[in-house]
Scaffold this active site. Structure first.
Site, mmCIF file in Angstrom:
data_model
loop_
_atom_site.group_PDB
_atom_site.id
_atom_site.type_symbol
_atom_site.label_atom_id
_atom_site.label_comp_id
_atom_site.label_asym_id
_atom_site.label_seq_id
_atom_site.Cartn_x
_atom_site.Cartn_y
_atom_site.Cartn_z
ATOM 1 N N CYS A 186 0.853 -1.184 0.000
ATOM 2 C CA CYS A 186 0.000 0.000 0.000
ATOM 3 C C CYS A 186 0.887 1.230 0.000
ATOM 4 O O CYS A 186 2.048 1.170 0.396
ATOM 5 C CB CYS A 186 -0.952 0.006 1.183
ATOM 6 S SG CYS A 186 -0.174 -0.186 2.784
ATOM 7 N N GLU A 236 -7.338 8.520 4.958
ATOM 8 C CA GLU A 236 -7.149 8.217 3.554
ATOM 9 C C GLU A 236 -8.431 7.900 2.806
ATOM 10 O O GLU A 236 -9.349 7.294 3.355
ATOM 11 C CB GLU A 236 -6.165 7.044 3.408
ATOM 12 C CG GLU A 236 -4.810 7.400 3.983
ATOM 13 C CD GLU A 236 -3.739 6.379 3.739
ATOM 14 O OE1 GLU A 236 -2.569 6.777 3.673
ATOM 15 O OE2 GLU A 236 -4.055 5.179 3.620
#
Length: 177
Positions: A66, A113
Site C-alpha cells: 500500500c 485516507e
C-alpha cells in the site's frame, strides 16, 4: 531528496492540492491512497511484514502493499509501481472499491485516507525489498480473519480496517465451494 507528496482530496476524491507526506499525516488531512491485495490460485492472500526501520507500524503484518498515488498517476499505475518497489513483481490489478478511513498511531501521526483497494493474482514467491519488507507469507482470508481477532497487535491499524471490507467483498463475490 525532496519528500514525497500526497494528493489531498475532498470526500468525493477530487484533488484539492499536494502536501508533503509527513505533514499530511501529522495534520490528519484526507489524502488519496491505495491498498493492493494479491491472491494466488489457491485463494490465499499474500501478506507482508513491514520492515523494522519503517517510521510507523514496523514489523507489523499488512496487505501485500500500500502507498500513495503520485500527482498524475492512476490508481492502477500507482499500485503496480509500488508492488514492484516493495514486493519485486508485477501483475495486473483491478480496482475493487474505495472508501475513507482514519487510523491514528501512537507516534502522533494519523492515516486519513481515501483508499482505493485493488486485487491482483500471482502464484510465485516475491523478491522483497528489505528496506520495505521484513517478511511475507500466504494466508487464507478466513485464517487472516481469525488471526486478527486472536492477535490484533500483530497487524497494522489500516489493515484491520481494510481487511474487513476486503473480506466482505470477496465472500460476497466468490461462488460457494
Amino acid at each position: 531528496m525532496e519528500e514525497e507528496k500526497v494528493i489531498l482530496v475532498n470526500e468525493a476524491d477530487e484533488p484539492i492540492g499536494l502536501m508533503p507526506k509527513m505533514e499530511a499525516h501529522e495534520k490528519a488531512l484526507l489524502h488519496r491512497a491505495f491498498s493492493v491485495f494479491v491472491m494466488n490460485d489457491k485463494g490465499e492472500t499474500m501478506l507482508q511484514q513491514r520492515a523494522e526501520d519503517k517510521y510507523h507500524s514496523p514489523l507489523l503484518w499488512t496487505n501485500t502493499c500500500c502507498s500513495h498515488q503520485r500527482d498524475g498517476e492512476s490508481n492502477i499505475e500507482a499500485g503496480k509501481r509500488r508492488l514492484m518497489e516493495e514486493m519485486g513483481f508485477q501483475t495486473e490489478l483491478t480496482e475493487l472499491f474505495s472508501f475513507i478511513y482514519k487510523a491514528p498511531f501512537d507516534n502522533g501521526l494519523t492515516e486519513h485516507e481515501y483508499d482505493h483497494v485493488m486485487i491482483g493474482s500471482y502464484n510465485d514467491s516475491p523478491n522483497i525489498n528489505p528496506e520495505e519488507v521484513a517478511d511475507w507469507k500466504w494466508m487464507y482470508p478466513a485464517d487472516i480473519k481469525k488471526d486478527i481477532a486472536a492477535n490484533p497487535n500483530e497487524y497494522t491499524e489500516w489493515f484491520k480496517i481494510i481487511f474487513e471490507r476486503f473480506y466482505g467483498h470477496i465472500m460476497k463475490n466468490t461462488p460457494a465451494q
